[in-house]
Structures are given as structure tokens and as C-alpha cells.
Enzyme design. Structure first.
Site, mmCIF file in Angstrom:
data_model
loop_
_atom_site.group_PDB
_atom_site.id
_atom_site.type_symbol
_atom_site.label_atom_id
_atom_site.label_comp_id
_atom_site.label_asym_id
_atom_site.label_seq_id
_atom_site.Cartn_x
_atom_site.Cartn_y
_atom_site.Cartn_z
ATOM 1 N N LYS A 53 0.804 -1.225 0.000
ATOM 2 C CA LYS A 53 0.000 0.000 0.000
ATOM 3 C C LYS A 53 0.832 1.269 0.000
ATOM 4 O O LYS A 53 0.310 2.346 -0.312
ATOM 5 C CB LYS A 53 -0.953 -0.011 1.192
ATOM 6 C CG LYS A 53 -1.976 -1.114 1.112
ATOM 7 C CD LYS A 53 -2.838 -0.960 -0.120
ATOM 8 C CE LYS A 53 -4.087 -1.797 0.009
ATOM 9 N NZ LYS A 53 -5.091 -1.385 -0.952
HETATM 10 N N1 PMP Z 1 -3.187 -7.831 1.308
HETATM 11 C C1 PMP Z 1 -3.185 -6.919 2.297
HETATM 12 C C2 PMP Z 1 -2.577 -7.275 3.599
HETATM 13 C C3 PMP Z 1 -3.774 -5.671 2.091
HETATM 14 O O1 PMP Z 1 -3.765 -4.747 3.080
HETATM 15 C C4 PMP Z 1 -4.371 -5.391 0.830
HETATM 16 C C5 PMP Z 1 -5.035 -4.083 0.610
HETATM 17 N N2 PMP Z 1 -6.368 -4.036 1.111
HETATM 18 C C6 PMP Z 1 -4.369 -6.375 -0.161
HETATM 19 C C7 PMP Z 1 -3.738 -7.566 0.118
HETATM 20 C C8 PMP Z 1 -5.093 -6.200 -1.506
HETATM 21 O O2 PMP Z 1 -4.640 -5.155 -2.288
HETATM 22 P P1 PMP Z 1 -5.609 -4.294 -3.210
HETATM 23 O O3 PMP Z 1 -6.325 -3.291 -2.336
HETATM 24 O O4 PMP Z 1 -4.682 -3.633 -4.165
HETATM 25 O O5 PMP Z 1 -6.589 -5.190 -3.900
#
Ligand code: PMP
Length: 466
Positions: A53
């Protein structure tokens, strides 16, 4: 908007920590059974805030700066329960913005602490209110944006710069690290920024790459990919991925296949990954690696597969990397006795020691009470309980002229209430009502103690929810 020539990473002379975002390592997993395939892991836990992130935090903020939506001295607002808050707090700290995060109260204490330590103002609000309620976290963020001059509510779930960052940075990095030779990518979906950005990039440069969604049981995303229908969502333990609605900024048509993974498989896989490969990922890493390994083993031709490791396991040390938590949630087995010994979270026969010896200092006793979050400790010598020391014993001793260097035996009480393993829950309750923890012992030995929390956890595991 994000431009194609913007890449992240590339530290050099005078670079700040922001330059350490992106350009994460790729390693091959050599010890897992991947059938005919070679499986590689993109280690997003190497980002400075500890997760993938950080990329979108920097990308969304810099896009807003270029568009003039965010001006020097401005305020960044986001409603998040996860890693995006940490990434944004990091970027705001280094770029000199005020950062306000609205966080639902189910979020882990570690994440809130990390955001506050980065200087963010964290407002914790209720998880149990519907969209539109004034205390709902997204409603609150919109409200703060409207009331605060120079504020920008980032809205990661709706922000097109979220997938755009991955299209421009994560995608080309993977292509480069794999020397342009890969057959599949496995990832999870929260906002869908990662998989949408990667999907768009690979559709363009290497359309043969299969995009595989790893999804927790209960999420409606995998059933949607598999059937095109929206199902009733359930609940899951894995954090950061799985959704109960379709992600607004995502393009689910980019996903070719979806694999559903149970919480248990996710968590056990993450723990195995650490032992087998030395990678300490978070819970979504477990889901993604479990799905990747499953897909790899199903192949009949050798393939080159990349799995995304979204974040690190340090935020989950008190959960999935704690055997007690795992046993308590029913994810790993422990020996059961069919009596009060099953309620003991840290059992003496499992070499867990919530006791003090009589010659320990009062300072040690206080430290142990803090560590295990209890107010009383059995004093044990040669496997026998010889006393009990609690907070009031400590207070009385130290206020009465004693010192923290004094020995426990000088302050303990020898008046003991213990219960045999076969005693009833009513006996345990009666012990609690008198203000004691329940010390479980039989003729042969001391087994451990039962606190109110232990009893509550046991009831939650063993009593039907309704
Ligand atoms: N894994 C974790 C630990 C996350 O914090 C996130 C973000 N919500 C994701 C995967 C998935 O990423 P995205 O929001 O880009 O789909």
C-alpha cells in the site's frame, strides 16, 4: 493522473525514504512443492511502511499534487482499516501534510499505534454502523473533508490512481525481474488496485499471462469470477483481501481464474512459508501462496508463476504467529482432556510458564503480570504452588517500606484457592466472583490458571453462537 514514465524506487544520493517505495525484491520459492512449475514471490513487505500500500499512498498523493487537488500545507483524509493508512501516514509525514485517518474499531492496536507514531491523527469510530450513519468511517471521512479547508479525502476504493500506480510501477518491475518470461500472476483483491493495475499492464505487454485471484472463503469475489453471480458474503479472518461487494475501482473482467482458500489453509500456509522459505508474510500472503501452490501443482506443463506478498507478518505476531491464538481459534490442534485443563490458555504441560519462583524479585513479578495481562501469579517451587502474589500484595509491600528488589516470597500470600481439573464451570465462576483467577491443580501437579478471558474464549469456541 499517473503518467507511464513515473516509476517508484531508485534511491540515490540524497534520496528520502519515499524513494525506497517500490522496486521490491523477487525471490524464487525453492522448498515448496510446486509440481512442474517455478514459483516466484514479489516481496512487497520490503516497502518502508511494510506493505504494497505504500505504492498507492505515494502514487495517489503525488497525482493529487500534480492535479492541484492537494496543495502545500493541505490535509490528507482517508477512511481505512489497513495498510493504506500506514502508507499514507508515512507519505504525509515526509511531505509535510496533516494526516487524518478514520479507523473502524476492529482494527489491530499495532496498526493504530504505527499510524499515530508516524504523526497521523487517528479517529477510531464504530465498526457496527451501516453506510450513511454519521459515525460510519467513510461518512466521517467525507464530513471531515467537507469541513476542513485544503483537505483531500483519498478514497482508495474509488481512486483511479490506485490501479494506475500498479500498472506503471509493479507491473513493469515484475516483467523486468522475470526477464519478460512468466505465465501467471497470483494475487488477492481488496480494493482491486493491485490486480486491476497488473491485469491492465499484462493485457497490454504480455496478454498470455493468466491472472489468478486468491480469495478467502466467504468473499463474494471468487464466486463472482467463477459464475458471474453475486452471492451472500460470509465472514473470514484473513485481513486485507476478500470483499462483500464488487470493488468500485476494479475491473473483474481482467481475472481469468479464482481459487478459494479457507482461513485455516491461509494461516497454516503463511506459517509454513516462513519455515520453508524464510518469508514472514501477513495473512493474505497465506491465501495467495496456498492458491499459487494449488494452481502450480495442477499444471501439466512447466510454468513460471509470480505470487504477490502484500505485507509482512510483524503486524500479525500476536495472531497467526502465536500458537495460543491459533489453538484458541481452532486452527491448530492441541491435546484435550475434557475438563478444566482445556480452558487453560498457557498450560504448564506445554512448557508455558505463567508463574514466578519464590526467589524472583517483585519487579519480575510485576513484569510478568504486565506481559501476560493478568493481575495475579502463582508462586511455584518444584512443580508445587506454594503461594499467590497479586497487585495488592505488591502495592502493600512497596508502599509499606519494601522495594521492587525484594523477593516474591516476602510479599506472597499462602492462602490458596485451587480447583481440581474435574471442577465445574460454576466453581470457576464462583472463584472469579471472589476476585481470584482459577488455579487448576490435582494431586500430582499444577496445570495452569484460568482467567476470565480464557473462560470467555472457551465459551465462544464451544457454545453455539445463537
Ligand atoms: N493484502 C493486504 C494485507 C492488504 O492490506 C491489501 C489491501 N487491502 C491487499 C492484500 C489487496 O490489495 P488491493 O487493495 O490492491 O486489492
Amino acid at each position: 493522473m499517473i503518467e507511464p514514465d513515473q516509476t517508484q524506487g531508485g534511491a540515490g544520493n540524497g534520496a528520502s525514504m519515499l524513494a525506497a517505495i517500490g522496486n521490491t525484491p523477487m525471490v524464487e520459492l525453492r522448498n515448496l512443492d510446486t509440481g512442474p512449475c517455478r514459483l516466484f514471490a514479489k516481496l512487497e513487505l520490503f516497502n518502508p511502511g511494510g506493505s504494497i500500500k505504500d505504492r498507492i499512498a505515494l502514487g495517489m498523493v503525488e497525482a493529487a499534487e500534480r492535479d492541484g487537488r492537494l496543495k502545500p500545507g493541505g490535509t490528507i483524509v482517508e477512511a481505512t482499516s489497513g495498510n493504506t493508512g500506514i502508507g499514507l501516514a508515512l507519505v504525509a509525514a515526509l511531505k509535510g501534510y496533516r494526516m487524518i485517518l478514520i479507523i473502524p474499531d476492529k482494527m489491530s492496536r499495532e496498526k493504530i499505534q504505527q499510524c499515530r507514531a508516524l504523526g497521523a491523527e487517528v479517529i477510531v469510530t464504530r465498526t457496527d454502523v451501516p453506510p450513511g450513519h454519521p459515525l460510519q468511517y467513510q461518512t466521517m471521512a467525507a464530513d471531515i473533508e467537507a469541513r476542513t479547508p485544503g483537505a483531500l479525502y483519498i478514497r482508495q476504493h474509488y481512486n483511479p490512481d490506485n490501479p494506475a500506480v500498479h500498472e506503471v510501477t509493479t507491473g513493469p518491475e515484475i516483467m523486468d525481474q522475470m526477464d519478460g518470461d512468466l505465465d501467471a500472476i497470483v494475487g488477492g483483491i481488496g480494493t482491486a488496485g493491485t490486480m486491476t493495475g497488473l491485469g491492465r499492464y499484462f493485457r497490454r505487454v504480455a496478454p498470455g499471462v493468466t491472472m489468478i485471484l486468491a480469495d478467502p472463503v466467504g468473499s463474494l469475489l471468487a464466486p463472482y469470477v467463477q459464475t458471474g453471480k453475486l452471492t451472500e458474503p460470509g465472514a473470514w479472518v484473513v485481513e486485507g483481501i476478500g470483499e462483500d461487494e464488487l470493488p468500485p475501482v476494479g475491473d473483474m473482467s481482467l481475472i481469468d481464474e479464482a481459487i478459494v482458500v479457507s482461513d485455516r489453509d491461509s494461516l497454516l500456509t503463511a506459517r509454513d512459508l516462513l519455515k520453508a522459505e524464510g518469508i514472514m508474510g501477513g495473512s493474505s500472503t497465506g491465501t495467495i501462496i496456498a492458491a499459487a501452490v494449488q494452481w502450480c501443482r495442477r499444471q501439466t506443463e512447466p510454468k513460471r508463476v509470480v505470487a504477490i506478498i502484500p505485507d509482512g507478518g510483524d503486524k500479525y505476531l500476536s495472531k497467526m504467529y502465536d500458537d495460543h491464538w491459533m489453538a484458541d481459534q481452532g486452527f491448530i490442534e492441541r491435546r484435550t482432556y475434557g475438563d478444566l485443563r482445556d480452558l487453560i490458555a498457557r498450560r504448564h504441560d506445554e512448557h508455558e510458564d505463567i508463574t514466578v519462583p519464590p526467589d524472583a524479585t517483585l519487579a519480575i513479578a510485576l513484569g510478568k503480570m504486565r506481559l501476560f495481562n493478568i493481575s495475579q501469579l502463582p508462586v511455584v517451587l518444584d512443580e508445587r504452588i506454594i503461594g499467590l502474589i497479586d497487585e495488592s500484595d505488591l502495592l502493600q509491600r512497596v508502599l509499606g517500606g519494601g522495594a521492587f528488589a525484594d523477593r516474591v516470597e516476602t510479599a506472597m500470600t499462602s492462602k490458596l484457592e485451587t480447583l481440581p481439573p474435574r471442577a465445574s464451570l460454576a466453581d470457576v465462576k464462583a472463584t472469579f466472583d471472589k476476585g481470584f483467577v482459577a488455579l487448576i491443580r490435582d494431586e500430582s501437579q499444577y496445570w495452569g490458571l484460568v482467567t476470565r478471558t480464557d473462560l470467555l474464549n472457551w465459551l465462544r469456541r464451544n457454545r453455539p453462537a445463537a
